[in-house]
Design an enzyme around this catalytic site. Structure first.
Site, PDB file in Angstrom:
ATOM      1  N   SER A 120      11.226  14.355  30.164  1.00  0.00           N
ATOM      2  CA  SER A 120      11.805  14.733  28.878  1.00  0.00           C
ATOM      3  C   SER A 120      11.093  15.973  28.357  1.00  0.00           C
ATOM      4  O   SER A 120       9.886  16.126  28.564  1.00  0.00           O
ATOM      5  CB  SER A 120      11.635  13.580  27.886  1.00  0.00           C
TER       6      SER A 120
ATOM      7  N   SER B 132      19.700   7.102  15.272  1.00  0.00           N
ATOM      8  CA  SER B 132      20.080   6.495  16.549  1.00  0.00           C
ATOM      9  C   SER B 132      19.744   7.320  17.781  1.00  0.00           C
ATOM     10  O   SER B 132      20.574   7.469  18.690  1.00  0.00           O
ATOM     11  CB  SER B 132      21.573   6.162  16.574  1.00  0.00           C
ATOM     12  N   SER B 133      18.524   7.822  17.839  1.00  0.00           N
ATOM     13  CA  SER B 133      18.143   8.551  19.049  1.00  0.00           C
ATOM     14  C   SER B 133      18.173   7.622  20.267  1.00  0.00           C
ATOM     15  O   SER B 133      18.495   8.055  21.370  1.00  0.00           O
ATOM     16  CB  SER B 133      16.758   9.179  18.883  1.00  0.00           C
TER      17      SER B 133
ATOM     18  N   ASP C 282      25.990   1.520  16.404  1.00  0.00           N
ATOM     19  CA  ASP C 282      25.420   2.800  16.822  1.00  0.00           C
ATOM     20  C   ASP C 282      26.009   3.265  18.148  1.00  0.00           C
ATOM     21  O   ASP C 282      26.426   4.419  18.301  1.00  0.00           O
ATOM     22  CB  ASP C 282      23.896   2.698  16.946  1.00  0.00           C
TER      23      ASP C 282
ATOM     24  N   TYR D  77      14.327  -6.531  10.864  1.00  0.00           N
ATOM     25  CA  TYR D  77      15.744  -6.484  11.251  1.00  0.00           C
ATOM     26  C   TYR D  77      16.176  -7.844  11.785  1.00  0.00           C
ATOM     27  O   TYR D  77      17.186  -8.411  11.354  1.00  0.00           O
ATOM     28  CB  TYR D  77      15.949  -5.399  12.314  1.00  0.00           C
TER      29      TYR D  77
ATOM     30  N   GLY E 283      16.201   6.998  12.160  1.00  0.00           N
ATOM     31  CA  GLY E 283      17.354   6.144  11.878  1.00  0.00           C
ATOM     32  C   GLY E 283      18.668   6.847  12.164  1.00  0.00           C
ATOM     33  O   GLY E 283      19.714   6.469  11.640  1.00  0.00           O
TER      34      GLY E 283
ATOM     35  N   HIS F 182      24.349  -2.965   7.666  1.00  0.00           N
ATOM     36  CA  HIS F 182      23.885  -4.314   8.007  1.00  0.00           C
ATOM     37  C   HIS F 182      25.027  -5.314   7.999  1.00  0.00           C
ATOM     38  O   HIS F 182      24.846  -6.477   7.641  1.00  0.00           O
ATOM     39  CB  HIS F 182      22.746  -4.769   7.074  1.00  0.00           C
ATOM     40  N   ILE F 183      26.210  -4.855   8.367  1.00  0.00           N
ATOM     41  CA  ILE F 183      27.280  -5.842   8.501  1.00  0.00           C
ATOM     42  C   ILE F 183      27.957  -5.780   9.863  1.00  0.00           C
ATOM     43  O   ILE F 183      28.882  -6.544  10.119  1.00  0.00           O
ATOM     44  CB  ILE F 183      28.320  -5.788   7.347  1.00  0.00           C
ATOM     45  N   ASP F 184      27.501  -4.892  10.738  1.00  0.00           N
ATOM     46  CA  ASP F 184      28.143  -4.904  12.072  1.00  0.00           C
ATOM     47  C   ASP F 184      27.907  -6.252  12.756  1.00  0.00           C
ATOM     48  O   ASP F 184      28.811  -6.805  13.372  1.00  0.00           O
ATOM     49  CB  ASP F 184      27.722  -3.706  12.949  1.00  0.00           C
TER      50      ASP F 184
HETATM   51  C1  GLA Z   1      20.724  -0.343  13.133  1.00  0.00           C
HETATM   52  C2  GLA Z   1      21.434  -1.178  14.200  1.00  0.00           C
HETATM   53  C3  GLA Z   1      22.929  -1.265  13.906  1.00  0.00           C
HETATM   54  C4  GLA Z   1      23.197  -1.688  12.468  1.00  0.00           C
HETATM   55  C5  GLA Z   1      22.368  -0.870  11.492  1.00  0.00           C
HETATM   56  C6  GLA Z   1      22.479  -1.380  10.076  1.00  0.00           C
HETATM   57  O1  GLA Z   1      21.132   0.990  13.200  1.00  0.00           O
HETATM   58  O2  GLA Z   1      21.227  -0.632  15.464  1.00  0.00           O
HETATM   59  O3  GLA Z   1      23.533  -2.143  14.822  1.00  0.00           O
HETATM   60  O4  GLA Z   1      22.980  -3.059  12.303  1.00  0.00           O
HETATM   61  O5  GLA Z   1      20.997  -0.869  11.847  1.00  0.00           O
HETATM   62  O6  GLA Z   1      23.771  -1.202   9.596  1.00  0.00           O
END
Ligand code: GLA
Length: 387
Positions: A68, A126-127, A173, A223, A124, A35-37
């Site tokens: 798919s 990142s699909s 991501d 978020y 979580g 949560h710092i990007d």
């Molecule tokens: C999700 C978002 C990212 C990032 C993370 C938390 O994956 O897509 O950009 O903010 O949460 O670090």
């Protein structure tokens, strides 16, 4: 599905004439820097070995056929109308990237596409970013001679997510997935997009990914709420020290001005961001020195901050991390990704991994009534064509 199965399914569905090309795009985990990007901080993610396959063939017309192996829903659209449609569900991700690239002026024509994902949905890992980069790289290779810069594709993927899907995510991501490299973690400064690759030598430890299988509820609204709270903190702190992003502050600088933030909650959010950024720097240093114990402690400290200050963990993640840390073979654990459910990671003594998985699985089930899944993945390559 494996690569050859995806190709044969493609042929079954669309026929086997013409040139069919196959691409792969990984999932990702973030080792630390959560949560710092979007606060201009450092993140330290890596691509996974499993991800999303996509088989594709260019068409002479402007039709896009999307199918798919994971979902029954097939979607046919025309390049003339790529508007977001709720009922198009998963297909909105490819549509979004195609639309954003069309608007950016890149070459495109119709395509037959078959997607096959090996990343559990909503875990979580990142699909969605994996799928976005897959489509971006396909379009680059099929119609633009591979000339589009990779970081530009990363940014287009994020733009599709922000503007088309409507999730206000940061760049981490898409960057980890588009720029990932085999056996390397990526140290990315999200304020400048400067990056370097780091050997992620975990020595006698393995990285265990623990899926809580808890659906991420309210994920998007919470978020966006956290982002707004960080913006609020930035606005206040900026009156006392000129900064562009929260992570411009060192912990020492933050301590001097933090009490100008009246809301305890907003202060906590900012405190997480500033200290998490420092933890990333310390973690990379520890890893470079081969000091895995310190690295593990920083992972755990990150989780505690995400739980107590940033409040994005929730029962399932807290319980699985607590159980992991109760195990003697584990030297650090934390949630990874956005939180509110999804996956956590643990650093576990190699020879104890099997026992660890069995114990944590049992204890977690007893406490949560949900069966967890565990994945062992090495660090994989970023999005690429499979030849
Ligand atoms: C999700 C978002 C990212 C990032 C993370 C938390 O994956 O897509 O950009 O903010 O949460 O670090």
């Amino acid at each position: 599905m494996e690569a050859n199965e995806v190709l044969s399914s493609f042929k079954e569905l669309y026929g086997d004439e013409g040139t069919i090309r196959l691409f792969h795009s990984p999932g990702r985990v973030n080792l630390i820097g959560e949560h710092i990007d979007y606060n201009g901080g450092y993140v330290f993610p890596c691509a996974l070995e499993f991800g999303t396959y996509g088989a594709v063939r260019a068409r002479k017309d402007s039709k896009i056929n999307l199918a798919s192996t994971n979902f029954d829903l097939k979607v046919d659209v025309d390049l003339m109308d790529l508007s977001f449609k709720k009922e198009h569900d998963w297909a909105n991700y490819p549509k979004g990237v195609i639309k954003i690239m069309q608007e950016a002026g890149y070459n495109l024509s119709g395509m037959d596409i078959l997607i096959s994902g090996n990343i559990p949905n909503g875990a979580g890992l990142s699909s969605s970013a994996s799928l976005e980069l897959l489509i971006g790289v396909m379009i680059n290779e099929l119609f633009n001679e591979g000339n589009i810069d990779r970081i530009e594709l990363v940014k287009l993927g994020q733009k599709a997510e922000n503007q088309y899907v409507g999730v206000n995510c940061g760049i981490m991501d898409q960057f980890a997935i588009g720029m990932g490299r085999k056996n390397k973690a990526v140290l990315l400064d999200c304020g400048t997009l400067n990056y370097e690759y780091a050997d992620a030598d975990l020595k006698e430890y393995s990285l265990v990914i623990m899926n809580t299988n808890k659906r991420r509820s309210l994920n998007e609204s919470k978020y966006n709420e956290r982002r707004a709270e960080c913006d609020e903190a930035l606005k206040i702190l900026n009156k006392y020290k000129t900064i562009n992003v929260l992570c411009d502050l060192t912990p020492e600088e933050f301590e001097i001005i933090k009490n100008h933030i009246a809301s305890e909650k907003v202060k906590n959010r900012a405190e997480h961001a500033v200290y998490e950024n420092q933890r990333v720097k310390d973690a990379v240093e520890a890893l470079n020195k081969g000091d895995l114990i310190s690295f593990g402690k920083l992972l755990t400290a990150s989780h505690n901050s995400l739980r107590n200050l940033y409040e994005v963990t929730g029962d399932a993640l807290d319980i699985i991390v607590e159980e992991a840390l109760n195990s003697e073979s584990c030297i650090g654990a934390r949630m990874t990704g956005a939180g509110f459910g999804g996956c956590a990671i643990a650093l576990v003594k190699k020879e104890k991994v099997e026992e660890f998985i069995e114990n944590i699985g049992r204890n977690y089930y007893q406490r949560m009534g949900i069966a967890a899944d565990f994945y062992l993945s090495g660090i994989g390559e970023g999005t690429c064509e499979v030849k």
